[in-house]
Design an enzyme around this catalytic site. Structure first.
Site, PDB file in Angstrom:
ATOM      1  N   ALA A 138       0.936  -1.301  -0.269  1.00 27.69           N
ATOM      2  CA  ALA A 138       0.012   0.560   0.024  1.00 27.69           C
ATOM      3  C   ALA A 138       0.973   1.259  -0.156  1.00 27.69           C
ATOM      4  O   ALA A 138       1.702   1.156   0.366  1.00 27.69           O
ATOM      5  CB  ALA A 138      -0.595   0.295   1.184  1.00 27.69           C
ATOM      6  N   PHE A 140       1.746   2.865  -3.102  1.00 26.91           N
ATOM      7  CA  PHE A 140       1.653   3.657  -4.553  1.00 26.91           C
ATOM      8  C   PHE A 140       0.090   4.200  -5.065  1.00 26.91           C
ATOM      9  O   PHE A 140       0.391   5.256  -5.464  1.00 26.91           O
ATOM     10  CB  PHE A 140       2.260   2.023  -4.926  1.00 26.91           C
ATOM     11  CG  PHE A 140       2.569   2.855  -6.344  1.00 26.91           C
ATOM     12  CD1 PHE A 140       3.895   3.077  -7.191  1.00 26.91           C
ATOM     13  CD2 PHE A 140       2.469   2.339  -7.604  1.00 26.91           C
ATOM     14  CE1 PHE A 140       4.140   3.580  -7.736  1.00 26.91           C
ATOM     15  CE2 PHE A 140       2.115   3.064  -9.332  1.00 26.91           C
ATOM     16  CZ  PHE A 140       3.403   3.900  -9.389  1.00 26.91           C
ATOM     17  N   ASP A 141      -0.834   2.271  -4.705  1.00 31.82           N
ATOM     18  CA  ASP A 141      -1.870   3.142  -5.346  1.00 31.82           C
ATOM     19  C   ASP A 141      -2.795   3.592  -4.539  1.00 31.82           C
ATOM     20  O   ASP A 141      -3.767   2.840  -4.756  1.00 31.82           O
ATOM     21  CB  ASP A 141      -2.290   2.066  -6.146  1.00 31.82           C
ATOM     22  CG  ASP A 141      -3.334   1.900  -6.979  1.00 31.82           C
ATOM     23  OD1 ASP A 141      -4.205   3.434  -7.389  1.00 31.82           O
ATOM     24  OD2 ASP A 141      -3.856   1.723  -8.064  1.00 31.82           O
ATOM     25  N   ASN A 187       9.564   9.647   4.510  1.00 29.55           N
ATOM     26  CA  ASN A 187       7.894  10.407   3.815  1.00 29.55           C
ATOM     27  C   ASN A 187       7.133  10.411   5.227  1.00 29.55           C
ATOM     28  O   ASN A 187       7.032   9.389   5.992  1.00 29.55           O
ATOM     29  CB  ASN A 187       6.680   8.961   2.746  1.00 29.55           C
ATOM     30  CG  ASN A 187       5.768   8.399   3.921  1.00 29.55           C
ATOM     31  OD1 ASN A 187       5.081   8.388   3.746  1.00 29.55           O
ATOM     32  ND2 ASN A 187       5.638   7.408   3.828  1.00 29.55           N
ATOM     33  N   ARG A 188       6.011  11.262   4.942  1.00 31.63           N
ATOM     34  CA  ARG A 188       5.232  11.088   6.083  1.00 31.63           C
ATOM     35  C   ARG A 188       3.815  12.426   5.080  1.00 31.63           C
ATOM     36  O   ARG A 188       3.325  13.152   5.369  1.00 31.63           O
ATOM     37  CB  ARG A 188       5.776  12.489   7.264  1.00 31.63           C
ATOM     38  CG  ARG A 188       6.307  14.198   6.514  1.00 31.63           C
ATOM     39  CD  ARG A 188       6.577  14.968   7.058  1.00 31.63           C
ATOM     40  NE  ARG A 188       7.389  16.571   7.126  1.00 31.63           N
ATOM     41  CZ  ARG A 188       8.551  16.741   6.693  1.00 31.63           C
ATOM     42  NH1 ARG A 188       9.774  15.451   7.435  1.00 31.63           N
ATOM     43  NH2 ARG A 188       8.926  17.700   5.772  1.00 31.63           N
ATOM     44  N   GLY A 190       0.973  11.018   6.206  1.00 29.11           N
ATOM     45  CA  GLY A 190      -0.147  11.559   6.179  1.00 29.11           C
ATOM     46  C   GLY A 190      -2.007  10.839   5.923  1.00 29.11           C
ATOM     47  O   GLY A 190      -2.644  11.690   5.851  1.00 29.11           O
ATOM     48  N   PHE A 191      -1.495   9.681   4.840  1.00 29.03           N
ATOM     49  CA  PHE A 191      -3.278   9.166   4.682  1.00 29.03           C
ATOM     50  C   PHE A 191      -3.664  10.571   3.608  1.00 29.03           C
ATOM     51  O   PHE A 191      -4.426  10.929   3.704  1.00 29.03           O
ATOM     52  CB  PHE A 191      -4.175   8.975   5.970  1.00 29.03           C
ATOM     53  CG  PHE A 191      -3.570   8.003   6.551  1.00 29.03           C
ATOM     54  CD1 PHE A 191      -2.634   6.791   6.234  1.00 29.03           C
ATOM     55  CD2 PHE A 191      -4.883   7.027   8.143  1.00 29.03           C
ATOM     56  CE1 PHE A 191      -1.942   5.477   6.505  1.00 29.03           C
ATOM     57  CE2 PHE A 191      -3.531   6.380   8.266  1.00 29.03           C
ATOM     58  CZ  PHE A 191      -3.013   4.849   7.226  1.00 29.03           C
ATOM     59  N   SER A 274       1.318   3.429   9.993  1.00 33.17           N
ATOM     60  CA  SER A 274       1.179   4.235  10.028  1.00 33.17           C
ATOM     61  C   SER A 274       1.758   5.732  10.837  1.00 33.17           C
ATOM     62  O   SER A 274       0.795   5.446  12.127  1.00 33.17           O
ATOM     63  CB  SER A 274       0.887   4.915   8.821  1.00 33.17           C
ATOM     64  OG  SER A 274       0.891   6.467   8.955  1.00 33.17           O
ATOM     65  N   ASN A 276       2.707   8.516  10.389  1.00 33.71           N
ATOM     66  CA  ASN A 276       2.549   9.850  10.382  1.00 33.71           C
ATOM     67  C   ASN A 276       0.934  10.469  10.304  1.00 33.71           C
ATOM     68  O   ASN A 276       0.358  11.101  10.262  1.00 33.71           O
ATOM     69  CB  ASN A 276       2.747  10.124   8.303  1.00 33.71           C
ATOM     70  CG  ASN A 276       3.628   9.750   8.582  1.00 33.71           C
ATOM     71  OD1 ASN A 276       5.266   9.815   9.264  1.00 33.71           O
ATOM     72  ND2 ASN A 276       3.976   8.848   7.265  1.00 33.71           N
ATOM     73  N   THR A 277       0.039   9.725  11.318  1.00 32.57           N
ATOM     74  CA  THR A 277      -0.873  10.227  12.075  1.00 32.57           C
ATOM     75  C   THR A 277      -1.222  10.182  13.442  1.00 32.57           C
ATOM     76  O   THR A 277      -1.145   9.054  13.662  1.00 32.57           O
ATOM     77  CB  THR A 277      -2.585   8.921  11.318  1.00 32.57           C
ATOM     78  OG1 THR A 277      -2.256   9.257   9.864  1.00 32.57           O
ATOM     79  CG2 THR A 277      -3.530   9.471  11.667  1.00 32.57           C
ATOM     80  N   LYS A 316      -1.877  -4.788   9.646  1.00 31.51           N
ATOM     81  CA  LYS A 316      -0.262  -3.809   9.809  1.00 31.51           C
ATOM     82  C   LYS A 316      -0.005  -3.273  10.733  1.00 31.51           C
ATOM     83  O   LYS A 316      -0.349  -2.543  11.124  1.00 31.51           O
ATOM     84  CB  LYS A 316      -0.456  -3.223   8.042  1.00 31.51           C
ATOM     85  CG  LYS A 316       1.157  -2.974   8.143  1.00 31.51           C
ATOM     86  CD  LYS A 316       0.665  -1.519   5.928  1.00 31.51           C
ATOM     87  CE  LYS A 316       1.910  -1.763   5.902  1.00 31.51           C
ATOM     88  NZ  LYS A 316       2.678  -0.829   4.653  1.00 31.51           N
ATOM     89  N   SER A 344       6.608  -5.544   7.674  1.00 30.83           N
ATOM     90  CA  SER A 344       5.678  -4.224   8.669  1.00 30.83           C
ATOM     91  C   SER A 344       5.866  -3.083   7.349  1.00 30.83           C
ATOM     92  O   SER A 344       5.732  -2.947   6.766  1.00 30.83           O
ATOM     93  CB  SER A 344       7.007  -3.873   9.580  1.00 30.83           C
ATOM     94  OG  SER A 344       8.338  -3.323   9.504  1.00 30.83           O
ATOM     95  N   ASN A 345       5.370  -1.761   8.621  1.00 29.93           N
ATOM     96  CA  ASN A 345       5.148  -0.681   8.152  1.00 29.93           C
ATOM     97  C   ASN A 345       6.658   0.373   8.345  1.00 29.93           C
ATOM     98  O   ASN A 345       7.771  -0.446   9.024  1.00 29.93           O
ATOM     99  CB  ASN A 345       4.137   0.027   8.779  1.00 29.93           C
ATOM    100  CG  ASN A 345       3.876   1.304   7.790  1.00 29.93           C
ATOM    101  OD1 ASN A 345       3.608   1.756   7.588  1.00 29.93           O
ATOM    102  ND2 ASN A 345       1.697   0.860   8.298  1.00 29.93           N
TER     103      ASN A 345
END
Length: 457
Positions: A138, A140-141, A187-188, A190-191, A274, A276-277, A316, A344-345
């Site tokens: 997850a 990329f797209d 990367n950050r 953030g969904f 993640s 970043n949230t 995840k 993992s993430n």
């Protein structure tokens, strides 16, 4: 025609970028300088975009020869050509290059692998037949724009998302930073997501088109053939669910995602890892995770399903977990009969291999080669804690068939990559699969499943 198509694609992406984000970042995406008052593109960035457009045009124009050569051979040429094309993407702003790549894949302007995967790397998990265990992670797209194109490149499965209930822009830009020498990315994002409604419409349209093609096709797969794939047609489709940044009820967000998107998914992923949230990783605690999974499982199971049953539910997790944390997650996974874990993430740590890079101080999750050892160690621990009872997907730092093989020997049934794909391009996928098959044969394994957890026994 090819040149016109390339210019049209670049124009669409540029217009979309300017209209949605007026200040275009300069060539070095990690610049911390204040944005200009008007959109400007650096000299190097302009050159990079022209070169990229030209090379994409050349690849597309090569399609004229498809009628004169064997299709598999022609596609092999295209994969080789991507080795020349992909370095030009390094000249672009990281997020723009990503947008361009997704747009190209969405339009089918990518090489499609025609060679059949070796039987030794095919396997069945959750009642789904995978032609190979190599998937696209997850991130990329994010909005399910390019599923068909990505599966056509040779991935055994593609995971879209993370998808949030309500559209959100994510964190301010710049938010993606390349550490090229280390083969890593920070990367950050953030969904950043178009939301579940947009993704559901897109997946629904794709699903309807595939069903129509299947019923109208005169060339059906015979009953004697092994048909790989799932709801995405030739490959397996995973949908990764996230929560909105401002949401106070995480469970409600995930349940909404299940109700809206599970009908199109071969498996679902709860992303609680993640970095970043804000507050998201707190959901990995024993009580929080148990309560969350039970609510999401109940939401999924209350829906009506056909003979295939509901999609498997996975979680995840992060690589930055203590031994106690891992034991808690394993206990919850086993007690609730969770269908799988992705390990993992990205990591918030900065291993020694990247600590001297000036970009290492940027906030966000680190992915790529420096994550490999950390994520593989967590994978091995989780395999032993769950006693091999739960399928695990190994993700983090894979850039070769040997890396994928090490993940499998450490307990992974399936593997995923992303960062290496960003650097290596489509040509990397058939290479990894061929190397993985060689590794299995070298060590006397007759299938992927025989090798799972070999280093943990």
């Amino acid at each position: 025609m090819a040149a016109w198509s390339s210019r049209k694609l670049l124009k669409e992406v540029l217009l979309r970028r300017v209209s949605s984000n007026p200040p275009l970042p300069r060539f070095r995406c990690f610049s911390t300088s204040a944005p200009e008052s008007a959109p400007k593109i650096s000299h190097h960035s302009k050159k990079g975009r022209l070169l990229t457009g030209a090379t994409i045009g050349i690849v597309i124009a090569g399609g004229a020869y498809v009628s004169t050569v064997d299709e598999a051979t022609f596609c092999g040429w295209l994969f080789s050509a991507t080795k020349l094309v992909n370095p030009f993407f390094a000249l672009l702003d990281a997020e723009f290059a990503h947008t361009l790549a997704v747009s190209a894949a969405a339009r089918g302007w990518v090489p499609r692998e025609k060679r059949v995967d070796p039987p030794i790397i095919g396997l069945e998990v959750w009642g789904r037949k995978f032609s190979n265990p190599v998937g696209l992670a997850a991130g990329f797209d994010k909005n399910a724009e390019a599923v068909d194109g990505l599966l056509g490149m040779g991935f055994g499965f593609v995971e879209v998302g993370s998808v949030t209930p309500v559209p959100q822009d994510g964190n301010p830009k710049p938010r993606i930073f390349r550490l090229r020498q280390e083969g890593a990315i920070i990367n950050r994002c953030g969904f950043n997501s178009q939301g579940i409604v947009a993704v559901a419409k897109r997946l629904g349209a794709q699903h309807g088109k595939r069903k129509l093609d299947e019923t109208s096709s005169s060339s059906r797969t015979s009953n004697n053939d092994v048909k790989h794939g799932g709801k995405a047609g030739p490959g397996i489709l995973g949908v990764n669910l996230g929560k909105n940044k401002t949401s106070e009820d995480a469970a409600a967000d995930y349940v909404q995602g299940v109700h809206t998107l599970s009908q199109y998914a071969d498996y679902l992923v709860i992303n609680v890892s993640s970095p970043n949230t804000p507050g998201l990783r707190m959901l990995q605690g024993r009580k929080q995770l148990k309560d969350l999974v039970k609510k999401i499982q109940a939401a999924r199971d209350e829906m009506q399903w056909g003979d295939e049953g509901p999609p498997p539910l996975l979680v995840k997790i992060a690589p930055d977990l203590s031994k106690d944390d891992l034991e808690d997650i394993a206990a919850v996974a086993v007690a609730l009969n969770l269908d799988g874990l992705i390990i993992s993430n990205t990591t918030i740590s900065r291993p020694d291999t990247v600590s001297s890079n000036p970009l290492a101080s940027e906030a966000g999750g680190l992915s790529g080669k420096p994550l490999f050892d950390l994520s593989t160690n967590i994978l091995k621990q989780m395999y032993m804690l769950t006693r091999g009872k739960i399928p695990l997907i190994g993700c983090g730092g894979i850039s070769s068939g040997e890396d994928a093989y090490k993940k499998i020997r450490s307990g992974a049934t399936l593997v995923q990559l992303y960062t290496a794909f960003a650097y290596g391009g489509p040509a990397l996928i058939p290479q990894i699969k061929a190397e993985l098959a060689e590794c299995l044969e070298r060590d006397g394994f007759k299938s992927i499943l025989e090798a799972v957890g070999a280093d943990c026994r």
